[in-house]
Design a protein around this motif. Structure first.
Motif, PDB file in Angstrom:
ATOM      1  N   ALA A 162     -20.233  45.844 -27.168  1.00 55.62           N
ATOM      2  CA  ALA A 162     -21.624  45.612 -27.567  1.00 55.62           C
ATOM      3  C   ALA A 162     -22.528  45.476 -26.338  1.00 55.62           C
ATOM      4  N   LEU A 163     -22.034  44.761 -25.313  1.00 49.59           N
ATOM      5  CA  LEU A 163     -22.821  44.602 -24.089  1.00 49.59           C
ATOM      6  C   LEU A 163     -23.012  45.942 -23.400  1.00 49.59           C
ATOM      7  N   TYR A 164     -21.960  46.740 -23.336  1.00 49.51           N
ATOM      8  CA  TYR A 164     -22.051  48.042 -22.687  1.00 49.51           C
ATOM      9  C   TYR A 164     -23.067  48.921 -23.396  1.00 49.51           C
ATOM     10  N   ARG A 165     -23.014  48.969 -24.722  1.00 52.53           N
ATOM     11  CA  ARG A 165     -23.933  49.823 -25.478  1.00 52.53           C
ATOM     12  C   ARG A 165     -25.380  49.351 -25.308  1.00 52.53           C
ATOM     13  N   ALA A 166     -25.582  48.040 -25.210  1.00 55.13           N
ATOM     14  CA  ALA A 166     -26.932  47.525 -24.984  1.00 55.13           C
ATOM     15  C   ALA A 166     -27.430  47.910 -23.593  1.00 55.13           C
ATOM     16  N   LEU A 167     -26.550  47.783 -22.589  1.00 54.12           N
ATOM     17  CA  LEU A 167     -26.915  48.184 -21.230  1.00 54.12           C
ATOM     18  C   LEU A 167     -27.196  49.683 -21.157  1.00 54.12           C
ATOM     19  N   GLU A 168     -26.398  50.452 -21.882  1.00 52.81           N
ATOM     20  CA  GLU A 168     -26.569  51.900 -21.898  1.00 52.81           C
ATOM     21  C   GLU A 168     -27.945  52.281 -22.426  1.00 52.81           C
ATOM     22  N   ALA A 169     -28.390  51.591 -23.496  1.00 50.98           N
ATOM     23  CA  ALA A 169     -29.711  51.874 -24.064  1.00 50.98           C
ATOM     24  C   ALA A 169     -30.816  51.543 -23.068  1.00 50.98           C
ATOM     25  N   GLU A 170     -30.668  50.403 -22.372  1.00 49.02           N
ATOM     26  CA  GLU A 170     -31.656  50.033 -21.367  1.00 49.02           C
ATOM     27  C   GLU A 170     -31.638  51.012 -20.198  1.00 49.02           C
ATOM     28  N   SER A 214     -30.151  62.289 -18.269  1.00 47.44           N
ATOM     29  CA  SER A 214     -29.335  61.715 -19.330  1.00 47.44           C
ATOM     30  C   SER A 214     -28.397  60.678 -18.730  1.00 47.44           C
ATOM     31  N   SER A 215     -28.283  59.554 -19.406  1.00 47.81           N
ATOM     32  CA  SER A 215     -27.502  58.458 -18.839  1.00 47.81           C
ATOM     33  C   SER A 215     -26.021  58.623 -19.113  1.00 47.81           C
ATOM     34  N   ARG A 216     -25.214  58.245 -18.136  1.00 50.37           N
ATOM     35  CA  ARG A 216     -23.769  58.096 -18.272  1.00 50.37           C
ATOM     36  C   ARG A 216     -23.421  56.840 -17.493  1.00 50.37           C
ATOM     37  N   LEU A 217     -23.531  55.709 -18.169  1.00 49.06           N
ATOM     38  CA  LEU A 217     -23.444  54.412 -17.502  1.00 49.06           C
ATOM     39  C   LEU A 217     -22.021  54.111 -17.059  1.00 49.06           C
ATOM     40  N   GLN A 218     -21.877  53.638 -15.825  1.00 51.32           N
ATOM     41  CA  GLN A 218     -20.607  53.126 -15.333  1.00 51.32           C
ATOM     42  C   GLN A 218     -20.830  51.719 -14.823  1.00 51.32           C
ATOM     43  N   VAL A 219     -20.075  50.784 -15.354  1.00 53.58           N
ATOM     44  CA  VAL A 219     -20.212  49.387 -14.967  1.00 53.58           C
ATOM     45  C   VAL A 219     -19.163  49.067 -13.917  1.00 53.58           C
ATOM     46  N   ASP A 220     -19.609  48.642 -12.741  1.00 50.73           N
ATOM     47  CA  ASP A 220     -18.711  48.265 -11.654  1.00 50.73           C
ATOM     48  C   ASP A 220     -18.746  46.761 -11.467  1.00 50.73           C
ATOM     49  N   THR A 221     -17.606  46.191 -11.144  1.00 50.41           N
ATOM     50  CA  THR A 221     -17.554  44.796 -10.722  1.00 50.41           C
ATOM     51  C   THR A 221     -17.393  44.777  -9.210  1.00 50.41           C
ATOM     52  N   GLU A 222     -17.373  43.582  -8.633  1.00 50.78           N
ATOM     53  CA  GLU A 222     -17.136  43.488  -7.195  1.00 50.78           C
ATOM     54  C   GLU A 222     -15.732  43.941  -6.831  1.00 50.78           C
ATOM     55  N   GLY A 281     -14.397  46.813  -8.129  1.00 52.38           N
ATOM     56  CA  GLY A 281     -14.265  48.241  -8.338  1.00 52.38           C
ATOM     57  C   GLY A 281     -14.708  48.658  -9.732  1.00 52.38           C
ATOM     58  N   SER A 282     -14.461  49.910 -10.062  1.00 50.50           N
ATOM     59  CA  SER A 282     -14.899  50.473 -11.335  1.00 50.50           C
ATOM     60  C   SER A 282     -14.211  49.767 -12.498  1.00 50.50           C
ATOM     61  N   PHE A 283     -14.986  49.408 -13.513  1.00 47.26           N
ATOM     62  CA  PHE A 283     -14.464  48.639 -14.637  1.00 47.26           C
ATOM     63  C   PHE A 283     -14.640  49.389 -15.951  1.00 47.26           C
ATOM     64  N   LEU A 284     -15.860  49.758 -16.285  1.00 46.01           N
ATOM     65  CA  LEU A 284     -16.128  50.408 -17.566  1.00 46.01           C
ATOM     66  C   LEU A 284     -16.944  51.668 -17.356  1.00 46.01           C
ATOM     67  N   GLY A 285     -16.675  52.654 -18.202  1.00 53.92           N
ATOM     68  CA  GLY A 285     -17.457  53.878 -18.252  1.00 53.92           C
ATOM     69  C   GLY A 285     -17.403  54.418 -19.663  1.00 53.92           C
ATOM     70  N   ASP A 286     -18.063  55.538 -19.881  1.00 56.00           N
ATOM     71  CA  ASP A 286     -18.162  56.097 -21.230  1.00 56.00           C
ATOM     72  C   ASP A 286     -16.791  56.372 -21.841  1.00 56.00           C
ATOM     73  N   THR A 287     -15.882  56.942 -21.063  1.00 52.40           N
ATOM     74  CA  THR A 287     -14.560  57.275 -21.607  1.00 52.40           C
ATOM     75  C   THR A 287     -13.797  56.022 -22.009  1.00 52.40           C
ATOM     76  N   ARG A 288     -13.833  55.003 -21.183  1.00 50.95           N
ATOM     77  CA  ARG A 288     -13.104  53.769 -21.505  1.00 50.95           C
ATOM     78  C   ARG A 288     -13.714  53.060 -22.706  1.00 50.95           C
ATOM     79  N   ILE A 289     -15.039  53.075 -22.823  1.00 52.23           N
ATOM     80  CA  ILE A 289     -15.678  52.450 -23.977  1.00 52.23           C
ATOM     81  C   ILE A 289     -15.300  53.195 -25.251  1.00 52.23           C
ATOM     82  N   ARG A 290     -15.304  54.529 -25.206  1.00 53.27           N
ATOM     83  CA  ARG A 290     -14.904  55.299 -26.383  1.00 53.27           C
ATOM     84  C   ARG A 290     -13.441  55.047 -26.742  1.00 53.27           C
ATOM     85  N   LEU A 291     -12.609  54.805 -25.729  1.00 51.52           N
ATOM     86  CA  LEU A 291     -11.217  54.456 -25.994  1.00 51.52           C
ATOM     87  C   LEU A 291     -11.127  53.114 -26.711  1.00 51.52           C
TER      88      LEU A 291
END
Length: 272
Positions: free
Chosen positions: A92-100, A9-17, A19-29
């Protein structure tokens, strides 16, 4: 014996160069802020503490190229909070990446169920390397706009946005290790305990870094208070000061203050 079917099961975390930027909790916030228009209500919906929600917003706004959240000052139950258009696009970008991401995991799970365990182990190792945590309260992303070489040290000027710059002083060895060049994107870390606050614009100080902003939050602890300033452009800086300092400086939400810290207090990080 029936073979156990594995599904990841996916739990996507988006990192930038930086450090950590986005994750499920932050997106829900962010989604909750868009629904409620209130940080306190959004924090309850996630759920997060009120302070943790503000900390997450500050971190996201500092790392994003444009603010994701706009706020108006007020007490714990006052003020207002809303997403920017950039914030909605980010969701919207995060949710699209999460689906992929979930689709890729489903394909990987199918391979795992066919006996391809080595692929699964390699993928799991990759996921372990995706994030880095730091105890530094202030984390800024920017581009190097100035380098001055001394006999022992390097002075590095980092542009955060059109209105704010930081200066860091590091050793020659550190500069060579990082491979610093003009235009490079890099992250600057500053502990909140290294940040001092001033309210008098006429006071002179040897500290190279001076960031003026509006006080948006005062979080009182048993001994000290955590003060958050929002800078022009949406970034923020946090300082930890004593209760006596809060009283003597007359610090209050909505007032202007300056965060100052030495160039030697700035730690530069490069993420590969």
């Amino acid at each position: 014996m029936e073979q156990i079917k594995h599904r990841l099961s996916s739990r996507l975390q988006v990192d930038t160069e930086f450090g950590s930027f986005l994750g499920d909790t932050r997106i829900r916030l962010l989604e909750a802020i868009d629904r409620h228009g209130s940080i306190s209500q959004a924090a309850k919906a996630v759920p997060l503490s009120y302070k943790a929600a503000w900390d997450a917003i500050d971190a996201m706004n500092n790392l994003a190229d444009q603010p994701l959240v706009l706020r108006s000052t007020g007490g714990k139950n006052g003020g207002g909070t809303q997403l920017t258009e950039h914030g909605r696009k980010t969701i919207a970008l995060y949710r699209a990446l999460e689906a992929e991401y979930q689709s890729a995991l489903d394909r990987l799970s199918a391979g795992l169920n066919d006996g391809q365990t080595s692929d699964f182990q390699q993928f799991r190792q990759l996921l372990r390397r995706m994030s880095m945590n730091t105890s530094a309260r202030n984390q800024f992303a920017g581009h190097i706009v100035g380098l001055r070489e001394g006999h022992v040290d390097f002075e590095v000027r980092l542009k955060l946005d059109d209105q704010n710059e930081l200066v860091a002083v590091i050793t020659r060895e550190s500069a060579e290790t990082l491979g610093l060049v003009i235009g490079m994107e890099i992250s600057a870390l500053v502990k909140s305990s290294s940040v001092l606050l001033l309210t008098d614009r006429n006071i002179r100080t040897t500290a190279r870094n001076r960031l003026w902003g509006e006080i948006t939050r005062i979080h009182d602890g048993p001994v000290n208070s955590e003060i958050t300033l929002v800078l022009p452009g949406g970034r923020s800086v946090c300082a930890v000061v004593t209760h006596d300092s809060v009283a003597s400086l007359g610090l209050a939400v909505g007032e202007q203050a300056c965060a100052i810290f030495k160039a030697s207090a700035v730690i530069l990080c490069l993420y590969h």
